[in-house]
Design a protein around this motif. Sequence first.
Motif, PDB file in Angstrom:
ATOM      1  N   TYR A 106       0.847  -1.179   0.000  1.00  0.00           N
ATOM      2  CA  TYR A 106       0.000   0.000   0.000  1.00  0.00           C
ATOM      3  C   TYR A 106       0.889   1.237   0.000  1.00  0.00           C
ATOM      4  O   TYR A 106       2.014   1.194   0.502  1.00  0.00           O
ATOM      5  CB  TYR A 106      -0.880   0.034   1.261  1.00  0.00           C
ATOM      6  CG  TYR A 106      -1.817  -1.139   1.370  1.00  0.00           C
ATOM      7  CD1 TYR A 106      -3.048  -1.129   0.729  1.00  0.00           C
ATOM      8  CD2 TYR A 106      -1.453  -2.271   2.109  1.00  0.00           C
ATOM      9  CE1 TYR A 106      -3.912  -2.214   0.828  1.00  0.00           C
ATOM     10  CE2 TYR A 106      -2.313  -3.350   2.205  1.00  0.00           C
ATOM     11  CZ  TYR A 106      -3.534  -3.319   1.568  1.00  0.00           C
ATOM     12  OH  TYR A 106      -4.381  -4.394   1.656  1.00  0.00           O
ATOM     13  N   ARG A 120      -0.440   6.313   7.709  1.00  0.00           N
ATOM     14  CA  ARG A 120      -1.651   6.191   6.892  1.00  0.00           C
ATOM     15  C   ARG A 120      -1.320   5.311   5.699  1.00  0.00           C
ATOM     16  O   ARG A 120      -0.495   5.663   4.863  1.00  0.00           O
ATOM     17  CB  ARG A 120      -2.149   7.548   6.435  1.00  0.00           C
ATOM     18  CG  ARG A 120      -3.450   7.442   5.633  1.00  0.00           C
ATOM     19  CD  ARG A 120      -4.171   8.773   5.545  1.00  0.00           C
ATOM     20  NE  ARG A 120      -5.487   8.631   4.962  1.00  0.00           N
ATOM     21  CZ  ARG A 120      -6.586   8.309   5.636  1.00  0.00           C
ATOM     22  NH1 ARG A 120      -6.522   8.081   6.932  1.00  0.00           N
ATOM     23  NH2 ARG A 120      -7.737   8.204   5.024  1.00  0.00           N
ATOM     24  N   TYR A 122      -2.777   3.551   2.260  1.00  0.00           N
ATOM     25  CA  TYR A 122      -3.877   3.863   1.354  1.00  0.00           C
ATOM     26  C   TYR A 122      -3.664   3.272  -0.030  1.00  0.00           C
ATOM     27  O   TYR A 122      -2.565   2.865  -0.397  1.00  0.00           O
ATOM     28  CB  TYR A 122      -4.106   5.377   1.269  1.00  0.00           C
ATOM     29  CG  TYR A 122      -2.928   6.175   0.752  1.00  0.00           C
ATOM     30  CD1 TYR A 122      -2.815   6.508  -0.594  1.00  0.00           C
ATOM     31  CD2 TYR A 122      -1.934   6.614   1.622  1.00  0.00           C
ATOM     32  CE1 TYR A 122      -1.747   7.252  -1.054  1.00  0.00           C
ATOM     33  CE2 TYR A 122      -0.861   7.366   1.166  1.00  0.00           C
ATOM     34  CZ  TYR A 122      -0.773   7.687  -0.174  1.00  0.00           C
ATOM     35  OH  TYR A 122       0.292   8.423  -0.627  1.00  0.00           O
ATOM     36  N   PRO A 126      -4.574   9.333  -0.460  1.00  0.00           N
ATOM     37  CA  PRO A 126      -4.706   9.205   0.997  1.00  0.00           C
ATOM     38  C   PRO A 126      -6.149   9.156   1.496  1.00  0.00           C
ATOM     39  O   PRO A 126      -6.429   8.553   2.528  1.00  0.00           O
ATOM     40  CB  PRO A 126      -3.974  10.437   1.528  1.00  0.00           C
ATOM     41  CG  PRO A 126      -2.957  10.741   0.477  1.00  0.00           C
ATOM     42  CD  PRO A 126      -3.638  10.397  -0.824  1.00  0.00           C
ATOM     43  N   GLY A 129      -7.890   5.519   2.548  1.00  0.00           N
ATOM     44  CA  GLY A 129      -6.989   4.801   3.427  1.00  0.00           C
ATOM     45  C   GLY A 129      -7.430   4.848   4.871  1.00  0.00           C
ATOM     46  O   GLY A 129      -8.536   5.267   5.201  1.00  0.00           O
ATOM     47  N   GLN A 130      -6.510   4.408   5.722  1.00  0.00           N
ATOM     48  CA  GLN A 130      -6.760   4.354   7.148  1.00  0.00           C
ATOM     49  C   GLN A 130      -5.491   4.768   7.881  1.00  0.00           C
ATOM     50  O   GLN A 130      -4.389   4.370   7.505  1.00  0.00           O
ATOM     51  CB  GLN A 130      -7.149   2.934   7.552  1.00  0.00           C
ATOM     52  CG  GLN A 130      -7.408   2.767   9.020  1.00  0.00           C
ATOM     53  CD  GLN A 130      -7.761   1.329   9.373  1.00  0.00           C
ATOM     54  OE1 GLN A 130      -7.722   0.436   8.526  1.00  0.00           O
ATOM     55  NE2 GLN A 130      -8.084   1.096  10.614  1.00  0.00           N
TER      56      GLN A 130
END
Length: 149
Positions: A106, A120, A122, A126, A129-130
């Motif tokens: 990622y 982050r 993603y 962005p 994402g998390q």
Amino acid sequence: MFRRMFAAALLGGGILAGAAAGAAIPPKPVSGLWLTADHQAVIALAPCGADVCGRIIGMVFDHPSDPEPLDWRGRGQCGEQIITASPAPDGTWQGEVLDPRSGTRYHAKLWREAGGLALRGYVLVPLLGQTQRWRAFSGQILPGCHLPG
């Protein structure tokens, strides 16, 4: 002629001043030992050239006698490099994070914040994402990459 040269000098100065104002912000260092958000692993972030790289150095095992978890290639996860990031103009670190279980990579953005480190992960942008918040780790890592329960 003089007016044109004066105007060009002012315009050129404005461009240079604008470029200086938009200069890159150096990222805050992220090196150190970090406990992941789920408290299941410790990642060591360290410089690797101009970049920063992160390796798994500790994991929680369900039982002390359990074998080391394997990655997607069937290799042990302990010591596996899962993060590579470069300094970004906005003062963060940007690169990749690897899910060692699936082999999926990622995009990643890392930055320091009060109380720790934010990562982050993603896909594409962005927004998709998390963000996880990691805390500095100062505990003990037992032989065999084990973290105490």
